[in-house]
Scaffold this motif. Structure first.
Motif, PDB file in Angstrom:
ATOM      1  N   THR A 105     -47.790 -19.738 -10.898  1.00 28.67           N
ATOM      2  CA  THR A 105     -47.493 -18.314 -10.716  1.00 28.67           C
ATOM      3  C   THR A 105     -47.140 -18.024  -9.266  1.00 28.67           C
ATOM      4  O   THR A 105     -46.201 -17.266  -8.967  1.00 28.67           O
ATOM      5  N   LEU A 106     -47.870 -18.622  -8.333  1.00 28.40           N
ATOM      6  CA  LEU A 106     -47.587 -18.431  -6.907  1.00 28.40           C
ATOM      7  C   LEU A 106     -46.197 -18.962  -6.550  1.00 28.40           C
ATOM      8  O   LEU A 106     -45.433 -18.317  -5.817  1.00 28.40           O
ATOM      9  N   LEU A 107     -45.847 -20.139  -7.062  1.00 33.35           N
ATOM     10  CA  LEU A 107     -44.539 -20.723  -6.743  1.00 33.35           C
ATOM     11  C   LEU A 107     -43.399 -19.883  -7.321  1.00 33.35           C
ATOM     12  O   LEU A 107     -42.347 -19.730  -6.693  1.00 33.35           O
ATOM     13  N   LEU A 108     -43.614 -19.312  -8.508  1.00 33.02           N
ATOM     14  CA  LEU A 108     -42.607 -18.418  -9.076  1.00 33.02           C
ATOM     15  C   LEU A 108     -42.426 -17.182  -8.196  1.00 33.02           C
ATOM     16  O   LEU A 108     -41.303 -16.740  -7.943  1.00 33.02           O
ATOM     17  N   ALA A 109     -43.537 -16.628  -7.707  1.00 38.91           N
ATOM     18  CA  ALA A 109     -43.479 -15.423  -6.876  1.00 38.91           C
ATOM     19  C   ALA A 109     -42.633 -15.645  -5.632  1.00 38.91           C
ATOM     20  O   ALA A 109     -41.735 -14.847  -5.314  1.00 38.91           O
ATOM     21  N   VAL A 110     -42.883 -16.724  -4.918  1.00 39.41           N
ATOM     22  CA  VAL A 110     -42.161 -16.944  -3.659  1.00 39.41           C
ATOM     23  C   VAL A 110     -40.699 -17.305  -3.923  1.00 39.41           C
ATOM     24  O   VAL A 110     -39.821 -16.983  -3.114  1.00 39.41           O
ATOM     25  N   SER A 111     -40.407 -17.917  -5.062  1.00 37.92           N
ATOM     26  CA  SER A 111     -39.013 -18.217  -5.400  1.00 37.92           C
ATOM     27  C   SER A 111     -38.214 -16.928  -5.572  1.00 37.92           C
ATOM     28  O   SER A 111     -37.065 -16.828  -5.117  1.00 37.92           O
ATOM     29  N   LEU A 112     -38.812 -15.927  -6.208  1.00 38.81           N
ATOM     30  CA  LEU A 112     -38.144 -14.633  -6.365  1.00 38.81           C
ATOM     31  C   LEU A 112     -37.916 -13.957  -5.006  1.00 38.81           C
ATOM     32  O   LEU A 112     -36.874 -13.333  -4.774  1.00 38.81           O
ATOM     33  N   VAL A 113     -38.882 -14.094  -4.092  1.00 35.11           N
ATOM     34  CA  VAL A 113     -38.742 -13.507  -2.759  1.00 35.11           C
ATOM     35  C   VAL A 113     -37.561 -14.142  -2.016  1.00 35.11           C
ATOM     36  O   VAL A 113     -36.781 -13.453  -1.350  1.00 35.11           O
ATOM     37  N   ILE A 114     -37.415 -15.458  -2.132  1.00 36.12           N
ATOM     38  CA  ILE A 114     -36.320 -16.152  -1.446  1.00 36.12           C
ATOM     39  C   ILE A 114     -34.964 -15.634  -1.922  1.00 36.12           C
ATOM     40  O   ILE A 114     -34.062 -15.347  -1.121  1.00 36.12           O
ATOM     41  N   VAL A 115     -34.800 -15.497  -3.238  1.00 36.31           N
ATOM     42  CA  VAL A 115     -33.534 -14.982  -3.781  1.00 36.31           C
ATOM     43  C   VAL A 115     -33.274 -13.563  -3.276  1.00 36.31           C
ATOM     44  O   VAL A 115     -32.151 -13.218  -2.876  1.00 36.31           O
ATOM     45  N   ALA A 116     -34.305 -12.730  -3.264  1.00 37.65           N
ATOM     46  CA  ALA A 116     -34.151 -11.341  -2.809  1.00 37.65           C
ATOM     47  C   ALA A 116     -33.724 -11.273  -1.352  1.00 37.65           C
ATOM     48  O   ALA A 116     -32.869 -10.457  -0.974  1.00 37.65           O
ATOM     49  N   LEU A 117     -34.295 -12.107  -0.499  1.00 32.78           N
ATOM     50  CA  LEU A 117     -33.937 -12.098   0.916  1.00 32.78           C
ATOM     51  C   LEU A 117     -32.475 -12.499   1.126  1.00 32.78           C
ATOM     52  O   LEU A 117     -31.773 -11.933   1.980  1.00 32.78           O
ATOM     53  N   LEU A 118     -32.000 -13.459   0.359  1.00 32.44           N
ATOM     54  CA  LEU A 118     -30.596 -13.860   0.465  1.00 32.44           C
ATOM     55  C   LEU A 118     -29.670 -12.721   0.042  1.00 32.44           C
ATOM     56  O   LEU A 118     -28.593 -12.528   0.641  1.00 32.44           O
ATOM     57  N   LEU A 119     -30.073 -11.942  -0.955  1.00 31.13           N
ATOM     58  CA  LEU A 119     -29.269 -10.790  -1.362  1.00 31.13           C
ATOM     59  C   LEU A 119     -29.273  -9.705  -0.293  1.00 31.13           C
ATOM     60  O   LEU A 119     -28.247  -9.061  -0.042  1.00 31.13           O
ATOM     61  N   LEU A 120     -30.425  -9.471   0.349  1.00 26.87           N
ATOM     62  CA  LEU A 120     -30.483  -8.475   1.421  1.00 26.87           C
ATOM     63  C   LEU A 120     -29.565  -8.851   2.580  1.00 26.87           C
ATOM     64  O   LEU A 120     -29.038  -7.981   3.281  1.00 26.87           O
TER      65      LEU A 120
END
Length: 424
Positions: free
Chosen positions: A83-98
């Protein structure tokens, strides 16, 4: 030195790995949390209200993320680590979009994804620490995470200031931030272990959430926690922009250095005092410790108001205001987490942590939206809003006083040991 070694040995290796992970996550979090409003308002050209809408939408998405995190963390198939690894993976994608968002729809979508991923991290991380610590260790265990948070935030703020001064395009900050989060992902994948108790049967999602929602003592804490989280949201999102545009009176970016120095002072001061404050307040019941934190928040917000309306130089009052907020933060963190950990049945730690974390979704939904709206209304509301916010701390003091007056009923319902929940 011997005392330091003895302190370190009381925690197992996985506690220190979780603390290292928290430090890395907060370094990345500090890179975007403080500077995102400044970049998108003062460089990209969005209004403060538009940025507030995006951040509030992220918090609403975070509510779904916390529910998902709590349920997945208790699942034998997922557990804490996946669950933790999934959470940070979503954050990485979001930062690239920002990093590429120059229109509001893409910005909005990126912030929603960011809120979803970041919100999933907190419940599962706190549940993992609860798994790894004995009840008598939890105050200092959560305080250790607080030190890691403060160090990570200080690093993130310092990196953000330097990068914004160096980068021609401020949005590239978010691309660089994704690399920090990628390092966090690698560390946790390589070093962390699954901490979910193997023998625990996973309750059904509905029954687990139902048990938590019917817990009246948890509900009493959540009422006060909503105020705490709203204060944190405004301090992290609206306060830097308020200092930049209304206190220091500079929209061209030249005040960034002063703001960074103030934020670094706040974080460093908090990190220095985290463990001593946790030990000193550990003599009190946990509800009493949170009463102290609420009182400090009220004083800190009052001092923020004074930075904008007092004839004294703002840079003379601002360090005192932020130092008081830092004290309020370090007084809050260990005891809020410890109360929730002790209230939770062993098989529902992730669910209870997720429900407590929903307060952050609500706080971060209200805070940026109201803060952005107030800042767009001009100086009178921008200044006096902090005074109104300080007054709301009275409601929090009343709620925590009620919780403090019911220790025997709380203990009798939750544990055979009379002082289990509100004190060790």
């Amino acid at each position: 030195m011997e005392q330091l070694l003895a302190y370190a040995r009381q925690f197992e290796r996985q506690v220190w790995i979780q603390s290292l992970g928290r430090c890395l996550f907060l370094a990345g979090y500090g890179l975007f949390q403080f500077y995102l409003p400044i970049v998108f308002v003062n460089q990209v050209g969005f209004s403060a209200t538009a940025v507030g809408v995006g951040l509030s939408s992220a918090s609403l998405a975070g509510a779904a993320g916390k529910f998902a995190s709590g349920s997945l963390a208790e699942s034998p198939r997922w557990g804490r680590k996946k669950t933790l690894l999934l959470a940070v993976s979503l954050v990485i994608v979001a930062l690239l979009l920002l990093a590429i968002a120059d229109e509001f729809p893409l910005f909005w979508g990126a912030t929603v994804l960011l809120g979803l991923g970041a919100s999933m991290y907190w419940p599962v991380s706190n549940a993992a620490l609860t798994d790894l610590t004995a009840p008598q260790q939890r105050n200092e265990g959560f305080a250790l995470l607080g030190v890691a948070e403060s160090l990570g935030l200080a690093l993130g703020v310092a990196m953000g200031s330097g990068l914004l001064a160096w980068l021609e395009r401020g949005q590239l900050l978010f691309a660089i931030d994704s690399l920090v989060m990628l390092a966090f992902l690698g560390v946790m994948q390589a070093l962390s272990a699954e901490t979910r108790p193997a023998a625990e049967a996973a309750p059904s999602a509905l029954s687990g959430w139902g048990t938590a929602l019917r817990d009246k003592w948890l509900g009493m804490f959540l009422g006060a926690n909503l105020l705490f989280t709203t204060y944190f949201a405004l301090a992290n999102n609206a306060l830097p922009l308020y200092f930049a545009n209304f206190v220091l009176g500079d929209r061209d970016g030249s005040a960034i250095g002063s703001i960074t120095s103030l934020l670094s002072w706040q974080i460093a001061f908090g990190a220095l005092l985290q463990l001593p404050v946790a030990r000193w307040l550990g003599r009190l019941t946990r509800a009493s410790a949170l009463l102290v934190a609420m009182l400090l928040w009220g004083v800190g917000l009052l001092l923020v108001w004074m930075t904008g309306v007092s004839p004294a130089p703002p840079l003379a009052i601002a360090p005192v205001a932020l130092g008081t907020i830092a004290l309020a933060s370090v007084a809050y963190q260990p005891f809020a987490g410890a109360i929730v950990a002790e209230l939770a049945p062993r098989s529902l730690r992730g669910v209870y942590a997720a429900l407590s974390a929903q307060c952050w979704s609500v706080g971060y939904a209200l805070g940026p939206l109201v803060g952005g709206w107030a800042l767009d209304r001009g100086p009178p509301l921008a200044h006096n809003g902090w005074l109104a916010l300080a007054v709301t701390s009275i409601a929090g003091l009343i709620a925590l006083s009620l919780l403090e007056r019911a220790p025997s009923r709380l203990a009798s319902e939750m544990s055979p040991t009379p002082s289990r929940v509100l004190s060790d």
